[in-house]
Motif scaffolding. Structure first.
Motif, mmCIF file in Angstrom:
data_model
loop_
_atom_site.group_PDB
_atom_site.id
_atom_site.type_symbol
_atom_site.label_atom_id
_atom_site.label_comp_id
_atom_site.label_asym_id
_atom_site.label_seq_id
_atom_site.Cartn_x
_atom_site.Cartn_y
_atom_site.Cartn_z
ATOM 1 N N SER A 41 0.797 -1.233 0.000
ATOM 2 C CA SER A 41 0.000 0.000 0.000
ATOM 3 C C SER A 41 0.834 1.289 0.000
ATOM 4 N N SER A 71 0.979 -3.045 5.698
ATOM 5 C CA SER A 71 -0.111 -2.304 6.365
ATOM 6 C C SER A 71 -0.329 -2.839 7.781
ATOM 7 N N GLU A 89 -4.662 -13.603 4.917
ATOM 8 C CA GLU A 89 -4.010 -13.751 3.599
ATOM 9 C C GLU A 89 -4.263 -15.177 3.105
ATOM 10 N N ASN A 117 -9.313 -17.816 2.891
ATOM 11 C CA ASN A 117 -10.133 -16.855 2.145
ATOM 12 C C ASN A 117 -10.863 -15.918 3.115
ATOM 13 N N ALA A 118 -10.510 -14.637 3.044
ATOM 14 C CA ALA A 118 -11.053 -13.658 4.000
ATOM 15 C C ALA A 118 -12.582 -13.630 3.997
#
Ligand SMILES: C[S@@+](CC[C@H](N)C(=O)[O-])C[C@H]1O[C@@H](n2cnc3c(N)ncnc32)[C@H](O)[C@@H]1O
Length: 210
Positions: A41, A71, A89, A117-118
């Motif tokens: 980012s 981040s 992640e 998987n978020a």
């Protein structure tokens, strides 16, 4: 994508506070080892996140999309002693860098990484967050807005990266642009939120849940 004139962006970055030593090392190793280092980012977003954590007094933070940990580290660095940051992640490949840094103090005691998987993990998480940073899986941004809203405490902050998606949100010329635009519309129509889109880098939303 950066919407600011490159000389102005360079100037603004050079007057933005620098990262601490360990985070600078993470940046170097990320550049050395990672192909898609542009996913990181960057200083302006990183410092903005860091300031938001401090100003809001956030104690419990969710970071969606760890990549190499930039981040997550920028925010966790300024959490109070009893604060925690959970970062999600799904790509094991990035652990060759993130594991090196997230295992270093003080991050080892403050950052918990969940692999997977978020979008499947977040609905199963317990407790509210004071601040959520979304920077992954653009195609599903509308779904993340819905699910993250249920995990944010009243008055909490939701920060979302890439909300201008290289300018493509204007004509929605690809599927990701359509998804990002749809989420932007959902946020605008939501009476429970107040927000601003800043054209910093690829566009960043700062939203407060009323
Ligand atoms: C733009 S990068 C995140 C950059 C990071 N926030 C930083 O500041 O360095 C997006 C990350 O999200 C991960 N990702 C994408 N879709 C995901 C999903 N559904 N669940 C978990 N991680 C995902 C990608 O593998 C990638 O590492």
């Amino acid at each position: 994508m950066n919407f600011t004139d490159s000389k102005i962006a360079e100037y603004a970055e050079s007057f933005t506070s620098e990262e601490s030593g360990l985070i600078q090392r993470l940046l170097e190793v990320s550049v050395e080892k990672m192909e898609h280092v542009d996913m990181l980012s960057g200083r302006q977003v990183g410092m903005l996140l860091r300031l938001l954590v401090q100003i809001s007094g956030a104690k419990r933070v969710l970071d969606i999309g760890t990549f190499t940990g930039y981040s997550a580290m920028m925010m966790a660095d300024v959490l109070p002693e009893d604060g925690e940051l959970i970062t999600i992640e799904f790509n094991e490949h990035y652990r060759q860098v993130s594991d090196l840094f997230l295992s270093e103090p003080p991050f080892d005691k403050r950052i918990y990484q969940i692999m997977g998987n978020a979008l499947e993990i977040i609905p199963r998480m317990e407790g509210d967050f004071d601040l959520i940073f979304l920077d992954a899986d653009k195609i599903n941004y509308p779904k993340y807005f819905q699910v993250c809203k249920t995990k944010l405490r009243k008055g909490g902050l939701f920060v979302i990266d890439n909300v201008l998606w290289g300018g493509k949100v204007i004509d929605q010329s690809d599927e990701k642009a359509k998804a990002v635009h749809k989420m932007n519309e959902m946020i605008r129509e939501d009476p429970q939120t107040e927000q601003v889109i800043l054209p910093v880098r690829d566009g960043i939303t700062i939203l407060r849940l009323k």
